[in-house]
Design a protein around this motif. Sequence first.
Motif, short mmCIF file in Angstrom:
data_model
loop_
_atom_site.label_atom_id
_atom_site.label_comp_id
_atom_site.label_asym_id
_atom_site.label_seq_id
_atom_site.Cartn_x
_atom_site.Cartn_y
_atom_site.Cartn_z
N PRO A 1 0.81 -1.23 0.00
CA PRO A 1 0.00 0.00 0.00
C PRO A 1 0.84 1.28 0.00
N THR A 2 1.32 1.68 -1.16
CA THR A 2 2.16 2.88 -1.26
C THR A 2 1.40 4.14 -0.90
N ASP A 3 0.08 4.12 -0.99
CA ASP A 3 -0.70 5.31 -0.65
C ASP A 3 -0.64 5.62 0.85
N LEU A 4 -0.18 4.68 1.66
CA LEU A 4 -0.05 4.91 3.09
C LEU A 4 1.28 5.60 3.45
N LEU A 5 2.18 5.71 2.48
CA LEU A 5 3.47 6.34 2.73
C LEU A 5 3.36 7.85 2.59
N ASP A 6 4.01 8.58 3.50
CA ASP A 6 4.02 10.05 3.40
C ASP A 6 4.71 10.50 2.12
N ASP A 7 5.85 9.88 1.81
CA ASP A 7 6.62 10.23 0.62
C ASP A 7 7.21 8.94 0.06
N ALA A 8 6.52 8.35 -0.89
CA ALA A 8 6.94 7.05 -1.43
C ALA A 8 8.35 7.11 -2.02
N ASP A 9 8.66 8.16 -2.78
CA ASP A 9 9.98 8.26 -3.39
C ASP A 9 11.09 8.28 -2.35
N GLU A 10 10.87 9.04 -1.27
CA GLU A 10 11.88 9.11 -0.21
C GLU A 10 11.99 7.76 0.53
N THR A 11 10.87 7.13 0.77
CA THR A 11 10.89 5.81 1.41
C THR A 11 11.65 4.82 0.54
N PHE A 12 11.38 4.79 -0.75
CA PHE A 12 12.06 3.87 -1.66
C PHE A 12 13.56 4.17 -1.70
N ARG A 13 13.93 5.45 -1.70
CA ARG A 13 15.35 5.82 -1.73
C ARG A 13 16.06 5.36 -0.46
N LEU A 14 15.46 5.64 0.69
CA LEU A 14 16.07 5.24 1.97
C LEU A 14 16.15 3.73 2.10
N ASP A 15 15.11 3.02 1.69
CA ASP A 15 15.13 1.56 1.74
C ASP A 15 16.19 1.00 0.80
N THR A 16 16.35 1.62 -0.36
CA THR A 16 17.38 1.18 -1.30
C THR A 16 18.77 1.35 -0.69
N VAL A 17 19.01 2.47 -0.03
CA VAL A 17 20.30 2.69 0.63
C VAL A 17 20.54 1.61 1.69
N ASP A 18 19.53 1.31 2.50
CA ASP A 18 19.67 0.26 3.52
C ASP A 18 19.94 -1.11 2.89
N LEU A 19 19.25 -1.40 1.79
CA LEU A 19 19.46 -2.69 1.12
C LEU A 19 20.84 -2.78 0.48
N ILE A 20 21.33 -1.68 -0.08
CA ILE A 20 22.69 -1.68 -0.63
C ILE A 20 23.70 -1.97 0.48
#
Length: 90
Positions: free
Chosen positions: A38-57
């Motif tokens: 449910p991406t609509d529940l995220l305040d800022d999907a792009d920022e969440t995806f970016r931060l999660d990508t950094v953590d996964l890297i």
Amino acid sequence: MQHHQPLGPADCSPLAKVARDPERLLTVREFWTEFNEPTDLLDDADETFRLDTVDLIRACVSQGIPYADGGHTNSAFPVWLLRDFYPVNP
């Protein structure tokens, strides 16, 4: 490593999608889309995806897990890792 064709929601259950090809690579955004998160529940999907990508890297580098480096927005990770990173919604 290469991207594979995404499986649609009607193709199989989320766990079956992982089991079918656990090494399949997806970006964080692709994962959220394919697994109907449910991406609509995220305040800022792009920022969440970016931060999660950094953590996964970081996790991939520290644990020697292969991934496709596309920077902080387009890196792709094995679907088994993404499924482990995000808890399963009931």
